[in-house]
Design a protein around this motif. Sequence first.
Motif, PDB file in Angstrom:
ATOM      1  N   UNK A 330      56.652 -35.259 -18.903  1.00 40.06           N
ATOM      2  CA  UNK A 330      56.939 -34.254 -19.943  1.00 40.06           C
ATOM      3  C   UNK A 330      55.731 -34.211 -20.888  1.00 40.06           C
ATOM      4  N   UNK A 331      55.379 -33.022 -21.355  1.00 37.85           N
ATOM      5  CA  UNK A 331      54.258 -32.896 -22.303  1.00 37.85           C
ATOM      6  C   UNK A 331      53.137 -32.039 -21.735  1.00 37.85           C
ATOM      7  N   UNK A 332      51.983 -32.093 -22.379  1.00 40.60           N
ATOM      8  CA  UNK A 332      50.856 -31.276 -21.921  1.00 40.60           C
ATOM      9  C   UNK A 332      50.314 -31.789 -20.592  1.00 40.60           C
ATOM     10  N   UNK A 333      50.144 -30.873 -19.654  1.00 36.54           N
ATOM     11  CA  UNK A 333      49.619 -31.202 -18.324  1.00 36.54           C
ATOM     12  C   UNK A 333      48.151 -30.791 -18.295  1.00 36.54           C
ATOM     13  N   UNK A 334      47.270 -31.745 -17.972  1.00 36.19           N
ATOM     14  CA  UNK A 334      45.833 -31.446 -17.926  1.00 36.19           C
ATOM     15  C   UNK A 334      45.389 -31.171 -16.486  1.00 36.19           C
ATOM     16  N   UNK A 335      44.155 -30.706 -16.357  1.00 34.59           N
ATOM     17  CA  UNK A 335      43.579 -30.512 -15.009  1.00 34.59           C
ATOM     18  C   UNK A 335      43.570 -31.837 -14.250  1.00 34.59           C
ATOM     19  N   UNK A 336      43.342 -32.920 -15.002  1.00 40.70           N
ATOM     20  CA  UNK A 336      43.296 -34.240 -14.369  1.00 40.70           C
ATOM     21  C   UNK A 336      44.671 -34.648 -13.846  1.00 40.70           C
ATOM     22  N   UNK A 337      45.739 -34.310 -14.597  1.00 39.98           N
ATOM     23  CA  UNK A 337      47.109 -34.597 -14.141  1.00 39.98           C
ATOM     24  C   UNK A 337      47.396 -33.856 -12.831  1.00 39.98           C
ATOM     25  N   UNK A 338      47.013 -32.583 -12.790  1.00 40.25           N
ATOM     26  CA  UNK A 338      47.260 -31.777 -11.585  1.00 40.25           C
ATOM     27  C   UNK A 338      46.458 -32.316 -10.401  1.00 40.25           C
ATOM     28  N   UNK A 339      45.228 -32.770 -10.698  1.00 46.48           N
ATOM     29  CA  UNK A 339      44.370 -33.314  -9.637  1.00 46.48           C
ATOM     30  C   UNK A 339      44.937 -34.621  -9.102  1.00 46.48           C
ATOM     31  N   UNK A 340      45.427 -35.495  -9.979  1.00 46.40           N
ATOM     32  CA  UNK A 340      46.023 -36.773  -9.533  1.00 46.40           C
ATOM     33  C   UNK A 340      47.279 -36.520  -8.705  1.00 46.40           C
ATOM     34  N   UNK A 341      48.055 -35.506  -9.131  1.00 39.45           N
ATOM     35  CA  UNK A 341      49.312 -35.196  -8.449  1.00 39.45           C
ATOM     36  C   UNK A 341      49.073 -34.587  -7.070  1.00 39.45           C
ATOM     37  N   UNK A 342      48.117 -33.646  -6.998  1.00 44.37           N
ATOM     38  CA  UNK A 342      47.848 -32.913  -5.749  1.00 44.37           C
ATOM     39  C   UNK A 342      46.336 -32.901  -5.478  1.00 44.37           C
ATOM     40  N   UNK A 343      45.765 -34.043  -5.025  1.00 43.36           N
ATOM     41  CA  UNK A 343      44.316 -34.101  -4.837  1.00 43.36           C
ATOM     42  C   UNK A 343      43.818 -33.387  -3.574  1.00 43.36           C
ATOM     43  N   UNK A 344      44.741 -32.905  -2.765  1.00 45.85           N
ATOM     44  CA  UNK A 344      44.388 -32.370  -1.444  1.00 45.85           C
ATOM     45  C   UNK A 344      43.603 -31.052  -1.520  1.00 45.85           C
TER      46      UNK A 344
END
Length: 458
Positions: A330-344
Amino acid sequence: MNHKVETIHFYHTNDIHSHFESWPQISRLLCDKKREHLIEGDACYHFDIGDHVDRSHPFTEGTKGQGNIRLLNEAGYDAVTIGNNEGITMSKEALSTLYKDAKFDVILSNLYEEDGSRPKWLLPYRIYVTEQGTRIGVIGATAEYKAFYLKLGWQVTAPRQNLKLVAESIAAETDVIVCLSHMGIHEDEKLAEECSEIDVILGAHTHHLFHDGKLIGNTLLAATGKYGEYVGHVTVKFNTDAKELLQMDAELVRTDSIESNEKDIEKVNDLIKIGKQAMEEQVFYNPSHLSQNLFDVSSLSSFFGRALIAYSQADCAMFNAGIFLGSLEKGWVTKEDLHSLLPHPINLCLITLDGSELKEVYELSLTKEWPQIEIKGLGFRGSLMGAMIHERLYKNRNDQLFAGNREVVSGQKYTLATLDMFTFGFFFPSLKHAEIEYYMPELIRDVLGWYGTTLIKE
């Protein structure tokens, strides 16, 4: 006799895929060897055969691949060719500017602009001349992913035919021809059989490994596997008076046998830090914690499924739960969060299917063994497949399949949003020949980020 014989060294890497664990050692080895050989009066060249860049690593993603080029510069590379990771996981603009600071040549003969002209940043071949006057022709080509290159605004031509034409055209002006091939082992073997003008083929793409090279006719094949586990070294002895190739040998150096130190570990960690800092930008606010579940539907998979459908306007969606490498806090999602979640480096695609085909795909997706399968390649950077998740694709109480609110019947068309890795024929053979629209250059993490921002606006 000795003065007639020149020794030429070719060091090569391939399919590093931004695995930088051993990069400090590789870089040190290459720099030391070049210095050593030059002192001995031998010629020495360093080549990378593509897929050095891999957007699954934060350093590569954060620096848009420019960081990889800096590393190649520091290690003293002379030339590279591109792999599919440079070619089709980056936007046209990103690839066109990727090598702007390169201190080496990019050699690639089968990639063109849409109008058929050759991009300014690459060379179809290059002839290097050693101090003793030996002329080394270097040619290069990459695997032909036609649909993907086309979608990105490039033209790609058949690499093997292309290389034969280039090799034949420069044969008279060269003493030795070296090919940088990101085509894969089978194509390399065919090329060696069909083109005697090429002396050395440095291979890549299929992650194959030759401990002592492989001789086909008079052509030596060499390759170093993947992830920088080995550095390749080809030695050529050439009679400069008779203009005759006397000997060719290939060997591999295991990178874990190269001494490492504290600073090496620091350097590797710094790359990750640099990448993460570059991706601190906030993308959207996530109002509630979205958890993952590898073997079932989850709040995260539902959110992602809705994102795929919203982006592609598909009737339904299907993907595997193994793509999520974590949950979304929950909270602000950064580009880094998205990259860690879906690095493919995986793209969304929209497939149009007849009702009977969609039924067949749905039934196949329920294969009991699949969730536990380990997936390697296809752009996937997780480990297990996980459960197949269906969004707006379900059976009612009467066992009838529905896509959205339409019953799936033969003779009618339906659109399915899924991941490009399911269109290569490994899991769903029928999808390989279906009508497919690929969404490029955006990757699935970009689609999720876009969906998050649209929800805020609402």
